[in-house]
Design an enzyme around this catalytic site. Structure first.
Site, PDB file in Angstrom:
ATOM      1  N   CYS A  32       0.834  -1.198   0.000  1.00 24.58           N
ATOM      2  CA  CYS A  32       0.000   0.000   0.000  1.00 24.58           C
ATOM      3  C   CYS A  32       0.871   1.251   0.000  1.00 24.58           C
ATOM      4  O   CYS A  32       2.105   1.168   0.045  1.00 24.58           O
ATOM      5  CB  CYS A  32      -0.926   0.014   1.213  1.00 24.58           C
ATOM      6  SG  CYS A  32      -0.052   0.232   2.778  1.00 24.58           S
ATOM      7  N   CYS A  35       3.511   1.655   2.693  1.00 27.46           N
ATOM      8  CA  CYS A  35       4.776   0.956   2.441  1.00 27.46           C
ATOM      9  C   CYS A  35       5.702   1.835   1.602  1.00 27.46           C
ATOM     10  O   CYS A  35       6.912   1.919   1.858  1.00 27.46           O
ATOM     11  CB  CYS A  35       4.514  -0.366   1.729  1.00 27.46           C
ATOM     12  SG  CYS A  35       3.419  -1.500   2.595  1.00 27.46           S
ATOM     13  N   ASP A 459       9.408  25.240 -34.033  1.00 33.70           N
ATOM     14  CA  ASP A 459      10.473  25.483 -34.996  1.00 33.70           C
ATOM     15  C   ASP A 459       9.945  25.142 -36.387  1.00 33.70           C
ATOM     16  O   ASP A 459       9.306  24.101 -36.568  1.00 33.70           O
ATOM     17  CB  ASP A 459      11.684  24.618 -34.657  1.00 33.70           C
ATOM     18  CG  ASP A 459      12.798  24.784 -35.658  1.00 33.70           C
ATOM     19  OD1 ASP A 459      13.287  25.910 -35.821  1.00 33.70           O
ATOM     20  OD2 ASP A 459      13.173  23.772 -36.282  1.00 33.70           O
TER      21      ASP A 459
END
Length: 786
Positions: A32, A35, A459
């Site tokens: 989870c 952790c 560009d």
């Protein structure tokens, strides 16, 4: 000298700024968001170490300073209660890594095939489901009960709450041993408390279920069905999550699977089949029709059409001839090619794509950090609420069973699974889909950047236009019987100048369409013979064109200052012709004179052609709320014509900009309050790409441009740029929706459970459903653009 356990680091992987390196770890045991927070916090306590942990991938990307060994990282993760190992994957940090070992691509490939938890969870889920059904039926339906049914239910529930629920218990115990708590702590306590409380009740009053349908007596009821249903629902949620995670990572695995496994090596004219990973730069290898090109290289012999859709996302094959670059993992569709390997292993385009996708999936957006911070304090707060709920119910005169039921419901409903999955699964699915479309998202921060930008600088050459000249107009002066294009192409065929190539290509297209090459040609269709060919650098070409009939004409093609001194006195261009020449050039074309027998016969006008998808791409960018700005080193007339053709406002055109001036334009826009994205493809675009708030590299461009950008589109079409921004914004939208529902679920569910209005079984089902909802919502990204 390295510290013990340090993996030797290639010099190319060491950043000169601080001598840092990137280490990727596989981590087992995380379940989870809590952790994730613990691992990041533990690693972050090592001086100079910065870690980003990904829950769905069960991995961590760690920036490590000099003097910190891999073993120290592994020991730190172990001290947090998890198992870790170093991935054998070369990770770039900064400029393009060079000198990498051949064959390392296979290690990236193998790393992508880490076994998932799907197979490990399925047996536990099957046992839990098989035993939960009779437990629920016996417990909830009086007609299904029999003498001493409670003991039978206790026996059936025991394997579920022990073996099936073992992943929750083990994770909770590991975290408790290290002074932590996670979602598994909540699950383990809830399941164990339900079962043990019920078992104690049964032991205290063994006859409480002596008869079918018998009323519960004593101090409370039995909650065996709660324990098994919660376990089964949570295992089902975990299993569905694991399947979804596997699906979300399929794009990266499919990408890597497209690489060639073997190559036909050509040495001294002898062919031999070798593993593709054994190729080294300079090797020649043969690619036959239908075969996958083994690695990046340059065609040394042959011509063919190559299917580049795996890299560019474009369906039309690219024509290649001698000298053309080719990319590994693309497919040769027609002729036989001999290719010289230029990049192998981790240096190939395919490996770079996999690396960028992996880094993007491991990274974290700021929005994800918020979820991690919340989850870090979430579990302790929930445990406090559980205790408070139980005590409050007791103080207010509630029965022990009702107090217990409310406390267990809070435990179950509060599990922050959805919160931990909301961001990483969304990013995993989005970046994976992007790789299939030829779009590479360098990191999670890009998602935030695409939302914020309001201006996109384009560009001109290579981005809006093709960067290749094409014949635009033919003007003939009183010599209508002369085929100027055919005569000019005949002499230009001996030149390598871009103007010459454009004229020759125009004649070839005319011949292919049946328009040109029909008068006086050799072999019924080729160019006539040319003798006395001469070329002047920067000026023009001349030669004598000899027709089949024997008739010959002296043809000159070139610029004004070169051709005029070579013309006969009565062959000079008049004022009207000079004015027309000036008009063509002021309109943005490059014009050249064509003279026949020393007299001006006409002129050819050539232009840099706008890419077919540029106008549509810019329209889509505008629809996304972006203001397009054109940037070019060409003159104002050329820039204005291109801008008008693709739909860019005249006031948003910057012409005559030198390479070093591109950064200045971006800075000026930023100083005016704009959030700027920049799209380019050349080396001279790299500084501006890096300066912009969001750099977008066109895949047809240089490695330097791609390194300076956060977002790379492997094609060279502006429509793909629009798709990339749409995908990034869509991914961020999905992640936000995930977080909203995850927060809303916990915010609403915990008070309801604390008030005793939520049965623990329903809470377990709702908790599992919330995680599945988040994952399913994220998987909508896998259908993006279809």
């Amino acid at each position: 000298m390295d510290r013990p356990g340090t993996t030797e680091l290639p010099p190319a992987l060491v950043s000169q700024a601080g001598l840092s390196r990137i280490v990727e770890l596989d981590i087992e045991g995380m379940t989870c968001a809590s952790c994730v927070t613990r691992v990041e916090r533990k690693l972050g306590k090592i001086e100079g170490v910065h870690a980003s942990v990904n829950l769905p991938l069960e991995s961590a990307r760690v920036e490590v300073p000099a003097g910190v060994s891999d073993q120290e990282l592994l020991s730190t993760v172990a001290a947090a209660g998890y198992q870790a190992r170093v991935k054998e994957v070369p990770i770039k940090h900064g400029p393009e890594v060079t000198g990498a070992e051949p064959g390392r691509t296979s290690q990236i490939h193998e790393a992508s095939r880490r076994p998932s938890s799907v197979d490990a969870l399925l047996p536990r889920l099957a046992v839990a489901a098989a035993l939960t059904i009779p437990v629920v039926l016996i417990s909830m339906i009086p007609s299904a009960q029999f003498m001493d049914w409670g003991w039978w239910v206790a026996a059936l529930a025991l394997p579920v709450v022990t073996w099936s629920a073992w992943p929750f218990h083990r994770a909770a115990a590991v975290n408790a041993r290290h002074g932590g708590s996670t979602m598994d702590t909540l699950v383990s306590i809830g399941v164990a408390a339900s079962y043990l409380y019920s078992l104690v009740q049964l032991i205290v009053d063994p006859r409480m279920t002596e008869h079918p349908g018998m009323e519960m007596t004593g101090t409370g009821g039995l909650y065996f069905e709660t324990a098994v249903v919660v376990t089964t629902f949570l295992l089902l949620g975990r299993w569905l999550e694991a399947r979804a995670k596997s699906r979300a990572g399929d794009a990266l695995r499919a990408l890597l699977d497209r690489g060639a496994k073997q190559a036909t090596l050509l040495r001294a004219g002898v062919e031999s089949v070798v593993p593709a990973e054994q190729l080294v730069p300079g090797d020649l290898f043969v690619v036959r029709p239908g075969e996958t090109i083994a690695t990046d290289g340059i065609v040394r012999d042959g011509a063919s059409a190559v299917d580049t859709s795996i890299i560019t996302g474009e369906s039309l094959p690219a024509e290649v001839t001698e000298g053309s670059p080719v990319t590994g993992a693309t497919v040769n569709t027609s002729g036989r090619l001999v290719v010289e390997a230029t990049r192998v292993g981790s240096e190939t385009t395919l490996a770079a794509m996999a690396r960028l996708v992996s880094e993007a999936q491991t990274g974290k957006a700021p929005i994800a950090r918020l979820a991690d911070r919340i989850s870090g304090v979430f579990v302790p707060i929930v445990l406090a609420i559980v205790v408070l709920t139980f005590i409050t119910w007791q103080v207010l005169g509630g029965s022990l069973p009702s107090s217990f039921t409310a406390a267990v419901a809070v435990l179950v409903i509060a599990c922050p699974c959805a919160l931990g999955l909301a961001t990483p699964v969304g990013l995993l699915a989005g970046s994976g889909r992007g790789s299939q479309l030829g779009i590479l998202i360098r990191g999670a921060q890009v998602l935030e950047d695409t939302r914020a930008v309001d201006t996109i600088v384009l560009d001109k050459t290579g981005t809006v236009t093709s960067g290749r000249l094409a014949l635009d107009a033919v003007d003939t002066f009183g010599a209508s019987d002369l085929d100027l294009v055919r005569l000019a192409a005949a002499v230009e065929a001996g030149s390598e100048h871009p103007l010459a190539k454009a004229i020759v290509a125009a004649e070839a297209a005319r011949v292919a369409s049946g328009i040109g090459g029909t008068r006086g040609t050799h072999d019924g269709g080729g160019q006539p013979a040319v003798v006395g060919f001469q070329s002047a650098a920067g000026g023009g070409v001349e030669g004598t064109v000899v027709e089949v009939s024997g008739e010959s004409r002296e043809v000159l093609v070139g610029r004004t200052d070169w051709i005029v001194p070579r013309l006969a006195e009565d062959g000079m261009p008049d004022a009207a012709q000079l004015a027309m020449f000036a008009e063509r050039e002021s309109g943005g074309a490059t014009a050249v004179w064509v003279a026949v027998d020393r007299r001006v016969a006409g002129m050819l006008s050539l232009r840099d052609t706008v890419k077919p998808g540029s106008a549509e791409g810019i329209a889509r960018l505008k629809a996304l709320g972006l203001r397009p700005v054109l940037l070019t080193g060409d003159n104002a007339a050329v820039a204005a014509r291109v801008a008008a053709e693709v739909g860019i406002a005249a006031q948003d055109v910057h012409a005559g900009v030198r390479p070093e001036g591109k950064v200045a334009v971006v800075k000026r826009l930023q100083a005016g309050g704009a959030r700027v994205a920049m799209a380019g493809d050349g080396v001279n675009d790299a500084p501006a790409l890096a300066q912009a708030d969001l750099g977008i590299a066109m895949g047809s461009g240089t490695d330097v441009a791609r390194e300076a950008a956060e977002l790379t589109v492997m094609g060279d079409d502006l429509r793909q740029v629009a798709t990339a921004i749409e995908l990034s914004r869509r991914t961020l939208s999905i992640i936000k929706a995930n977080l909203f529902w995850a927060f809303a679920y916990n915010t609403i569910g915990i008070p309801i459970a604390a008030l005793g209005l939520l049965n623990p079984m329903v809470a377990g089902a709702a908790m599992a459903a919330s995680s599945v909802l988040v994952v399913t919502n994220s998987l909508r990204l896998t259908r993006f653009g279809r």
